[in-house]
Design a protein around this motif. Sequence first.
Motif, short mmCIF file in Angstrom:
data_model
loop_
_atom_site.label_atom_id
_atom_site.label_comp_id
_atom_site.label_asym_id
_atom_site.label_seq_id
_atom_site.Cartn_x
_atom_site.Cartn_y
_atom_site.Cartn_z
N LEU A 1 0.74 -1.41 -0.12
CA LEU A 1 0.17 0.24 0.10
C LEU A 1 0.90 1.25 0.02
CD1 LEU A 1 -2.63 -1.11 2.52
CD2 LEU A 1 -2.84 -0.60 0.19
N ARG A 2 2.01 1.30 0.71
CA ARG A 2 2.63 2.49 0.90
C ARG A 2 4.06 2.44 0.69
NH1 ARG A 2 -2.12 3.52 1.38
NH2 ARG A 2 -3.18 4.66 3.18
N SER A 3 4.43 1.61 -0.41
CA SER A 3 5.86 1.34 -0.84
C SER A 3 6.51 2.72 -1.15
CB SER A 3 5.93 0.18 -1.85
OG SER A 3 5.46 0.60 -3.03
N LYS A 4 6.00 3.63 -1.82
CA LYS A 4 6.46 4.75 -2.42
C LYS A 4 6.91 5.54 -1.17
CE LYS A 4 4.04 5.11 -6.43
NZ LYS A 4 2.84 5.79 -7.14
N THR A 5 6.60 5.35 -0.10
CA THR A 5 6.98 6.06 1.22
C THR A 5 7.92 5.52 2.07
OG1 THR A 5 4.55 7.26 1.15
CG2 THR A 5 5.81 7.63 3.14
N TRP A 6 7.73 4.05 2.17
CA TRP A 6 8.45 3.39 3.35
C TRP A 6 9.10 2.30 2.79
CZ3 TRP A 6 8.10 6.01 7.77
CH2 TRP A 6 7.07 6.97 7.91
N THR A 7 10.35 2.00 3.30
CA THR A 7 11.01 0.86 2.99
C THR A 7 10.60 -0.46 3.96
OG1 THR A 7 13.02 1.38 4.57
CG2 THR A 7 13.22 2.21 2.52
N ALA A 8 11.19 -1.50 3.86
CA ALA A 8 10.75 -2.84 4.55
C ALA A 8 11.43 -2.57 6.08
CB ALA A 8 11.46 -4.17 3.97
N GLU A 9 12.51 -1.90 5.99
CA GLU A 9 13.20 -1.70 7.33
C GLU A 9 12.46 -0.59 8.12
OE1 GLU A 9 14.95 -1.73 4.16
OE2 GLU A 9 15.61 -3.78 4.39
N GLU A 10 12.04 0.32 7.55
CA GLU A 10 11.24 1.38 8.16
C GLU A 10 9.93 0.63 8.88
OE1 GLU A 10 12.62 5.46 6.14
OE2 GLU A 10 11.37 4.25 4.85
N ILE A 11 9.32 0.17 7.84
CA ILE A 11 8.18 -0.56 8.40
C ILE A 11 8.28 -1.38 9.48
CG2 ILE A 11 6.41 -2.18 7.74
CD1 ILE A 11 6.61 -1.13 4.71
#
Length: 159
Positions: A74-84
């Motif tokens: 849903l929000r891959s343009k904003t968040w990386t997997a590590e940030e998530i």
Amino acid sequence: EDGSGEVDAEEFLRLASFINNHLQKSRREAERQAALACGYEEEFDDLRAVFIANDECISESLSAEALRSAVLCLRSKTWTAEEIDGILKDHEVEQVDFVGFLSVIKIFDEKQRHYELCRRFGIEKDGANQLCAIWRELQPEGGKISRERMVGWLSDVAP
């Protein structure tokens, strides 16, 4: 019921099916209301579809790993997997139902709005993270904190 005063297997199955349908409708309505409360009325169908796609066990819940995949979707343009992963850990999120999923998406969207606000004031991500943590500690209600709470916090940090 056939008037016999007894329930046969077919009647039982019809009753169970009726109850199941009623419970599903009630659950979906509660989910819609939760989406409305979070501001996701327009996105409800898309959010539900992503939730279902990541609910591999069909258990009406997502593990932290499935949740990360859903947020990335849903929000891959904003968040990386590590940030998530870091945000989920900070908020101690391990498993969520659909309403919990909506709350998690709201956390990410609010955090993004806070980052954008901080950026307008020249504050980078690390500083924004610290300010977001303080904001959470102040427990805003409806996106605001009372003057009394702010004065109390200021007196604690700057005696």
